[in-house]
Design a protein around this motif. Structure first.
Motif, mmCIF file in Angstrom:
data_model
loop_
_atom_site.group_PDB
_atom_site.id
_atom_site.type_symbol
_atom_site.label_atom_id
_atom_site.label_comp_id
_atom_site.label_asym_id
_atom_site.label_seq_id
_atom_site.Cartn_x
_atom_site.Cartn_y
_atom_site.Cartn_z
ATOM 1 N N HIS A 46 0.817 -1.210 0.000
ATOM 2 C CA HIS A 46 0.000 0.000 0.000
ATOM 3 C C HIS A 46 0.856 1.267 0.000
ATOM 4 O O HIS A 46 0.725 2.111 -0.879
ATOM 5 C CB HIS A 46 -0.938 -0.007 1.210
ATOM 6 C CG HIS A 46 -1.838 1.177 1.296
ATOM 7 N ND1 HIS A 46 -2.873 1.387 0.408
ATOM 8 C CD2 HIS A 46 -1.860 2.223 2.153
ATOM 9 C CE1 HIS A 46 -3.497 2.511 0.721
ATOM 10 N NE2 HIS A 46 -2.900 3.038 1.772
ATOM 11 N N LYS A 51 -0.701 0.543 -3.980
ATOM 12 C CA LYS A 51 -1.920 -0.245 -4.204
ATOM 13 C C LYS A 51 -2.948 0.076 -3.114
ATOM 14 O O LYS A 51 -2.586 0.394 -1.985
ATOM 15 C CB LYS A 51 -1.596 -1.733 -4.201
ATOM 16 C CG LYS A 51 -0.697 -2.146 -5.350
ATOM 17 C CD LYS A 51 -0.403 -3.620 -5.325
ATOM 18 C CE LYS A 51 0.507 -3.991 -6.494
ATOM 19 N NZ LYS A 51 0.897 -5.395 -6.445
ATOM 20 N N SER A 52 -4.216 -0.031 -3.463
ATOM 21 C CA SER A 52 -5.272 0.229 -2.476
ATOM 22 C C SER A 52 -5.373 -0.953 -1.513
ATOM 23 O O SER A 52 -4.972 -2.081 -1.844
ATOM 24 C CB SER A 52 -6.616 0.453 -3.171
ATOM 25 O OG SER A 52 -7.105 -0.769 -3.701
ATOM 26 N N GLU A 54 -8.076 -2.416 -0.736
ATOM 27 C CA GLU A 54 -8.992 -3.359 -1.371
ATOM 28 C C GLU A 54 -8.258 -4.213 -2.400
ATOM 29 O O GLU A 54 -8.446 -5.430 -2.467
ATOM 30 C CB GLU A 54 -10.167 -2.620 -2.033
ATOM 31 C CG GLU A 54 -11.140 -2.001 -1.048
ATOM 32 C CD GLU A 54 -10.735 -0.611 -0.557
ATOM 33 O OE1 GLU A 54 -9.624 -0.113 -0.906
ATOM 34 O OE2 GLU A 54 -11.517 -0.017 0.204
ATOM 35 N N GLU A 55 -7.438 -3.562 -3.217
ATOM 36 C CA GLU A 55 -6.682 -4.265 -4.250
ATOM 37 C C GLU A 55 -5.767 -5.332 -3.639
ATOM 38 O O GLU A 55 -5.550 -6.397 -4.218
ATOM 39 C CB GLU A 55 -5.855 -3.238 -5.035
ATOM 40 C CG GLU A 55 -5.108 -3.753 -6.211
ATOM 41 C CD GLU A 55 -4.316 -2.657 -6.937
ATOM 42 O OE1 GLU A 55 -3.633 -3.002 -7.909
ATOM 43 O OE2 GLU A 55 -4.364 -1.481 -6.524
#
Length: 165
Positions: A46, A51-52, A54-55
């Motif tokens: 993250h 990256k999120s 959620e991802e």
């Protein structure tokens, strides 16, 4: 990393009660690297890779854990928003706040980053404070506030070095 079960096995105490307990380090058997730990990996993914949550599958993972499984996703997402705020604040300040700065009733970094002082003065993560440790590692901070857990008998001489502010 030394998990709570190993602290209990070696010292007979829960990790929150084992602060500064001097032990025979030869009895410590189960030390794991933190690099493979999911919480460290997703924080790097993250904050370092952009990256999120959620991802990375973190929100879904948290929804399926025993500890957070009954939390609504909104509450889980709020926890990670709080972590993002802590990351940004730490980045801005260039240091992690002590637990006492965050909660004046806190004593000796309780519930913060837990470290054990192994044989020869080696610092070993104690399995508490994953997110704060990940923030410090991603930001490459030179010093972090931490609670000392187990201390190897031959490492007493290193304690003053680690107590410096």
């Amino acid at each position: 990393m030394i998990e709570r079960e190993e602290v209990k096995r070696v010292s007979g105490l829960h990790r929150s009660e084992a602060s500064g307990v001097v032990v025979d380090w030869n009895k410590v058997e189960d030390i794991k690297p933190i690099s493979g730990e999911f919480r460290i990996q997703y924080c790097y993914g993250h904050w370092k890779d952009g990256k999120s949550w959620e991802e990375l599958g973190v929100i879904e993972h948290m929804s399926n854990t025993k500890k957070y499984g009954d939390w609504p996703q909104k509450k889980i997402k709020a926890r990670f928003e709080m972590l993002d705020q802590a990351f940004e604040e730490t980045k801005r300040d260039g240091r992690l706040k002590t637990r006492e700065e965050m909660d004046p009733s806190n004593f000796r970094e309780s519930e913060g980053i837990l470290v054990h002082i192994g044989s020869g003065g080696e610092v070993i993560f104690g399995g508490n404070g994953f997110h704060r440790l990940a923030i410090a590692k991603v930001l490459e901070l030179e010093k972090i506030p931490a609670c000392v857990g187990l201390v190897a008998q031959d490492s007493m001489k290193y304690l003053d070095k680690y107590r410096k502010p």
